[in-house]
Design a protein around this motif. Structure first.
Motif, mmCIF file in Angstrom:
data_model
loop_
_atom_site.group_PDB
_atom_site.id
_atom_site.type_symbol
_atom_site.label_atom_id
_atom_site.label_comp_id
_atom_site.label_asym_id
_atom_site.label_seq_id
_atom_site.Cartn_x
_atom_site.Cartn_y
_atom_site.Cartn_z
ATOM 1 N N ASP A 18 28.068 -43.920 -59.336
ATOM 2 C CA ASP A 18 26.006 -43.169 -59.739
ATOM 3 C C ASP A 18 26.117 -42.427 -61.221
ATOM 4 N N GLY A 19 26.548 -43.322 -62.452
ATOM 5 C CA GLY A 19 26.517 -43.174 -63.661
ATOM 6 C C GLY A 19 27.335 -41.654 -64.214
ATOM 7 N N GLU A 20 26.739 -40.705 -64.276
ATOM 8 C CA GLU A 20 27.730 -39.812 -65.052
ATOM 9 C C GLU A 20 28.712 -39.773 -64.350
ATOM 10 N N ALA A 21 29.900 -38.911 -64.842
ATOM 11 C CA ALA A 21 31.569 -39.135 -64.265
ATOM 12 C C ALA A 21 30.664 -37.890 -62.931
ATOM 13 N N GLY A 22 31.229 -38.429 -61.805
ATOM 14 C CA GLY A 22 31.846 -37.144 -60.598
ATOM 15 C C GLY A 22 30.164 -37.425 -60.010
ATOM 16 N N TRP A 23 29.897 -38.156 -60.283
ATOM 17 C CA TRP A 23 28.407 -38.132 -59.623
ATOM 18 C C TRP A 23 28.838 -39.938 -58.422
ATOM 19 N N TYR A 24 28.192 -39.520 -57.381
ATOM 20 C CA TYR A 24 28.527 -40.675 -56.330
ATOM 21 C C TYR A 24 27.500 -41.143 -55.395
ATOM 22 N N ARG A 25 26.084 -42.455 -54.782
ATOM 23 C CA ARG A 25 25.744 -43.018 -54.392
ATOM 24 C C ARG A 25 26.156 -43.484 -52.540
ATOM 25 N N GLY A 26 25.065 -43.797 -51.821
ATOM 26 C CA GLY A 26 24.670 -44.108 -50.810
ATOM 27 C C GLY A 26 23.697 -44.115 -49.951
ATOM 28 N N GLU A 27 24.374 -44.314 -49.219
ATOM 29 C CA GLU A 27 22.859 -45.028 -47.907
ATOM 30 C C GLU A 27 23.246 -44.425 -47.268
ATOM 31 N N LEU A 28 22.242 -43.255 -46.226
ATOM 32 C CA LEU A 28 22.892 -42.713 -44.108
ATOM 33 C C LEU A 28 21.971 -43.718 -44.029
ATOM 34 N N GLY A 29 22.858 -44.728 -42.723
ATOM 35 C CA GLY A 29 21.863 -45.065 -41.876
ATOM 36 C C GLY A 29 21.688 -44.450 -40.295
ATOM 37 N N GLU A 30 20.735 -45.024 -39.978
ATOM 38 C CA GLU A 30 19.996 -44.488 -38.603
ATOM 39 C C GLU A 30 20.463 -44.728 -37.475
ATOM 40 N N GLY A 31 21.582 -44.975 -37.959
ATOM 41 C CA GLY A 31 23.033 -45.540 -36.389
ATOM 42 C C GLY A 31 23.536 -43.965 -36.064
ATOM 43 N N TRP A 32 23.411 -42.981 -37.223
ATOM 44 C CA TRP A 32 24.225 -41.693 -37.806
ATOM 45 C C TRP A 32 23.506 -40.513 -37.436
ATOM 46 N N GLN A 33 22.312 -40.607 -35.795
ATOM 47 C CA GLN A 33 21.325 -39.848 -36.469
ATOM 48 C C GLN A 33 21.820 -38.960 -35.087
ATOM 49 N N ILE A 34 21.197 -37.831 -34.189
ATOM 50 C CA ILE A 34 21.377 -36.891 -33.649
ATOM 51 C C ILE A 34 19.856 -35.839 -33.739
ATOM 52 N N GLY A 35 19.602 -35.767 -32.672
ATOM 53 C CA GLY A 35 18.083 -35.436 -32.442
ATOM 54 C C GLY A 35 16.639 -35.530 -33.837
ATOM 55 N N GLY A 36 16.887 -34.416 -34.928
ATOM 56 C CA GLY A 36 15.732 -34.023 -36.170
ATOM 57 C C GLY A 36 17.150 -34.578 -37.197
#
Length: 279
Positions: A18-36
């Motif tokens: 994600d641009g600068e060195a040491g930075w990364y980007r991802g997406e958290l999916g709904e399938g990994w939810q627990i409670g809130g």
């Protein structure tokens, strides 16, 4: 960039620079939810995957601790990494996982401190005085499909697991908790992805909270989770045991042991979590 994989777990923790060195980007999916929120072990694996990109010579967490500062939700996230030290056999690094809140502000969700190594270069033998949990064969254990509907509704990630609990530890599902503070069972991912160090971070937080066995059902958000990895796990099923001995001040600790198909203790963890609120 994270290699492509057909596994939901690998897709879920996949990252891109994600641009600068040491930075990364991802997406958290709904399938990994627990409670809130998103499961704490899954979040730790996502941050650990970013550190793996920064430490190719030491790809595996040996010891990793995560502090959960606010509940994560499905959607985009970024991880900032910092390598503190690179050694011959061990490296140390930190990671911070962020998400934007409803006002567009970057909010810190998880802060991680870890020591990384190459587990393949270590002695594969694990010497321990501990013993694997005594459980019935998998076919005699209770699958997640038999869990109470209200629990499944609050735990979408159960559909990503092939989890089979020891019948001696599921009295809580019938309104008859044992009071022993222990839940254990057989585990593997539902798509048959084989275990590896990143997956073990998920497994350390995959079973229902042990407070269920104390008659305290409900969401138990993780405050802090530390995992020690002992060896690369063998392919196949894992035996997982969670237990607690202390519940005080609205918090409890949960100790976990993970044993592989070869009968080795491949990971241990302890977490501090908030006790579910009484209904």
């Amino acid at each position: 960039m994270t290699p492509a994989s057909s596994s939901e777990f690998d897709q879920g923790i996949a990252l891109r620079p994600d641009g600068e060195a040491g930075w990364y980007r991802g997406e958290l999916g709904e399938g990994w939810q627990i409670g809130g929120g998103i499961n704490g072990g899954f979040l730790l694996a996502a941050a650990a995957n970013a550190l793996r990109q920064e430490l190719p010579q030491h790809p595996d967490p040996l010891s990793i601790s995560g502090y959960y500062l606010s509940a994560s939700t499905p959607g985009p996230y970024t991880v900032r990494t910092e390598v503190v030290r690179k050694g011959n056999s061990l490296s140390n690094a930190t990671a911070v996982l962020y998400q934007q809140d409803e006002h567009g502000q970057q909010v810190e969700r998880l802060r991680v401190l870890a020591s990384y190594t190459d587990l393949a270069a270590l002695d594969a033998e694990v010497g321990t005085a501990a013993e694997p949990p005594a459980m019935p064969p998998r076919e005699q254990c209770i699958g997640a499909e038999h869990a109470p509907p209200q629990f499944v509704e609050q735990a979408a990630l159960l559909r990503r697991f092939d989890l089979r609990l020891d019948p001696a530890c599921v009295g809580w599902a019938l309104g008859q908790p044992s009071g022993n503070g222990r839940i254990q069972g057989w585990f593997r991912l539902a798509d048959d992805r084989e275990p590896d160090p990143l997956a073990l971070l998920l497994v350390a937080d995959a079973l229902p909270p042990v407070t269920f066995d104390l008659g305290r059902p409900g969401w138990a958000p993780t405050i802090e989770l530390t995992v020690h990895l002992r060896a690369l796990p063998a392919a196949g099923w894992l035996r997982v045991s969670h237990a607690t001995r202390n519940l005080a001040g609205g918090y409890f600790e949960e100790d976990c042991e993970i044993w592989d198909e070869a009968g080795r203790l491949v990971a241990q963890s302890r977490q501090l979590a908030r006790t579910p609120r009484a209904k």
